[in-house]
Write an enzyme that holds these catalytic residues in place. Structure first.
Site, PDB file in Angstrom:
ATOM      1  CG  ASP A  63      40.422 -21.606  34.870  1.00 25.05           C
ATOM      2  OD1 ASP A  63      41.469 -22.255  34.822  1.00 25.05           O
ATOM      3  OD2 ASP A  63      39.641 -21.474  33.897  1.00 25.05           O
ATOM      4  CD  GLU A  98      45.378 -20.750  34.830  1.00 26.02           C
ATOM      5  OE1 GLU A  98      45.943 -21.717  34.309  1.00 26.02           O
ATOM      6  OE2 GLU A  98      44.181 -20.477  34.606  1.00 26.02           O
TER       7      GLU A  98
END
Ligand SMILES: *[C@@H]1O[C@H](CO)[C@@H](O)[C@H](O)[C@H]1NC(C)=O
Ligand SMILES: *[C@@H]1O[C@H](CO)[C@@H](O)[C@H](O)[C@H]1NC(C)=O
Ligand SMILES: [Ca+2]
Ligand SMILES: [Ca+2]
Length: 581
Positions: A227, A301
């Site tokens: 993330d 990401e």
């Protein structure tokens, strides 16, 4: 005797020929699969509290099998006070109470193994939670944990008011610094206040987070989606006289000084040290891949330029991410885009990626509006054709296979901090991520079959009575069945190993060709409600007739229809996969 003498003569040349004839590289599981993203809170509620959970996911794993999906990435299901719905993790080594227990997780893993579905977890390395033991210990002055976070003195202004250390803004608006009386300092949170950033210049933090990876690898997970990776490192303040410097103004898109985009994030984003950390994590992945032969996969990401995205793959010497997410279908194009813009966006990753790496395609996730809402409900199948049939790895956000639309979530019902932090009951919608997180639509029953409870954590989207899995399973033609056909087609050599060429025939019609070993497919997507006759002889070696293999829901054609290559009629919004016969 006989066997030994004959074998080398006949078998070896046969193997040699086989290798030559197919001329393809052996692919790993992750290179051919479809990754299906599950947002645990919204997928399936097993106990009627209105919140999705692990038992719910386990009970629906067979659905993934039905889709033709081989792996699922679960958004965070770790212990969390939920200020950012699980992306604020209080205990990286445990399951969140509302989602179940470690035993439930182990059962999920067992069921997944039985079905041969790989489980990928979410790794949230940038920050923890302000309600974690680590942070609480830090506030108590426990040195080890104090050094896990980023602290800085405030600035006393001329009127004697204490102000944040500098102008850094949080991604969710307002200052990225929060004062804590207990220690008389501000801590950094690039995201919400409840998400204190970790101090990656502390080797103990680096080791702790590697241990988090190891802990879940030991449980058999097949990888991690990482993330918000671009935010990992901040500038080394020792290079600025011991204080974190102000960021310069970006000069674009907003005049709101509290907006994240007001500043140019040269000191808090995409720092070189970040790539090094990704390469270090990859070594941990490799440790486990070697141990039991299951290749562990890293998806990263980062929303940025292709040049920046490619750095996550590696630096030529060291490997990094297997899949730096390719967000073009989310950030570069939408329902207003022309065929040329679609082509331009799709070509980007393919152009910039290292020659020995694979592309990946993703059109939706828990942070962005749904495909039906961002493009058009008429383009759901067309976008799925792109995601599943372009060369590379496919990622599907739960619900995109049935064409779910953004749900309406009133200001009163809004819970996403990105929406709430706008303090704006009128314009919160564009910032809020709740609309794409509404409960999964399983059936026409109460709460779309998601929960038996009286209230769900977000309202179920309108129209679920007709837009749901059960309905789409029973009718012959549906987004769901088209998706399943595409998932099967994806395994054909032309799509798995074949070459790729694309063209914008005009402003509305985008098409691409995939071919391998004498087999050729053409995929055509009409982005508008206008009809055309398209001459596909534009493509080299495409002559004769084409047969319809799959077509979008409202397409007037029938599977098996045959058309002459030189004049293929294309209806408004039609998407179709044609095979050269
Ligand atoms: C300090 O107070 C004065 C008078 O209220 C005000 O005009 C000024 O803007 C204040 N300065 C800051 C930095 O807030
Ligand atoms: C943690 O941060 C949230 C805001 O994200 C805040 O509402 C909460 O009170 C904080 N908890 C503690 C213990 O400071
Ligand atoms: Ca539940
Ligand atoms: Ca950080």
């Amino acid at each position: 005797m006989f066997v030994f003498r004959i074998a080398p003569i006949f078998i070896l040349p046969a193997l040699f020929l086989l290798a030559f004839a197919s001329d393809v590289k052996e692919l790993e599981w992750w290179e051919t699969t479809i990754f299906y993203q599950i947002y645990p809170r919204s997928f399936m509620d097993s106990d009627g509290d209105g919140i999705g959970d692990l038992k719910g996911i386990t009970s629906k794993l067979e659905y993934l099998k039905e889709l033709g999906v081989g792996a699922t990435w679960l958004s965070p299901m770790f212990q969390s006070p939920m200020y950012d719905f699980g992306y604020d993790i209080a205990d990286f080594y445990d399951v969140h109470d509302e989602y179940g227990t470690m035993e439930d997780f182990d059962n999920l893993m067992a069921k997944a193994k039985e079905l041969d579905i790989k489980i990928v977890l979410d790794f949230v390395p940038n920050h923890g939670s302000n309600e974690s033991v680590w942070f609480e210990e830090a506030l108590r002055g426990h040195e080890k944990y104090y050094d896990y976070f980023m602290w800085e003195d405030g600035i006393m202004d001329e009127n004697g008011t204490l102000r944040p250390p500098n102008n850094w803004n949080s991604v969710f608006r307002k200052s990225a610094w929060e004062y804590r009386e207990e220690v008389g300092k501000y801590y950094l949170h690039q995201f919400v206040i409840g998400q204190p950033d970790f101090n990656y210049r502390n080797p103990e933090v680096v080791e702790e987070m590697k241990n988090v990876l190891r802990f879940w690898f030991e449980k058999g997970v097949a990888g991690f989606r990482v993330d918000a990776i671009s935010h990992l490192f901040e500038v080394d303040k020792e290079k600025f006289g011991g204080r974190y410097p102000d960021e310069p103004l970006s000069g674009d898109s907003t005049d709101d000084p509290e907006n994240y985009n007001y500043l140019d994030h040269i000191y808090t984003k995409d720092l070189d040290e970040t790539y090094d950390m990704v390469y270090q994590w990859r070594e941990v992945f490799e440790e486990y891949s070697k141990k039991d032969g299951l290749e562990r996969v890293m998806m990263t990401e980062s929303y940025g330029s292709p040049q920046v995205t490619m750095k996550y793959f590696g630096d030529g010497e060291r490997d990094g991410s297997h899949m730096p997410f390719n967000f073009v279908l989310i950030s570069d194009v939408n329902g207003d885009s022309s065929a040329a813009e679609i082509k331009y966006a799709l070509d980007k990753f393919l152009t910039f990626k290292p020659i020995d790496k694979l592309a990946n395609w993703v059109a939706g996730n828990h942070d962005n509006n749904r495909v039906a809402s961002r493009f058009s409900p008429m383009l759901v199948d067309g976008v799925n054709m792109i995601v599943l049939l372009l060369p590379g790895i496919a990622v599907t956000y739960m619900g995109e296979e049935i064409g779910m639309v953004d749900g309406y979530v009133s200001w009163e019902d809004t819970v996403d901090p990105s929406g709430c932090n706008t303090d704006d009951p009128i314009n919160y919608v564009s910032a809020s991520r709740d609309p794409e997180r509404t409960p999964f639509q399983w059936s026409s029953e109460k709460n779309a079959g998601f929960s038996t409870g009286d209230k769900t954590w977000l309202p179920v989207a309108e129209g679920y009575e007709t837009l749901n899995v059960e309905v789409q399973r029973t009718v012959e033609r549906s987004h769901l069945n088209i998706y399943k056909t595409l998932a099967k087609l994806r395994a054909e050599p032309a799509f798995r190993h074949g070459r790729y060429e694309s063209v914008a025939f005009n402003s509305d019609v985008f098409a691409f060709r995939r071919w391998h070993d004498g087999e050729t497919y053409i995929v055509i997507i009409n982005l508008r409600d206008v009809t055309y006759d398209i001459d596909l002889t534009y493509f080299d070696n495409v002559l004769g007739d084409l047969e319809v293999v799959v077509n979008s829901l409202d397409s007037p054609k029938t599977v098996g229809d045959v058309f002459e290559v030189s004049a293929v009629p294309v209806a408004g919004y039609e998407g179709m996969v044609l095979k050269l016969i």
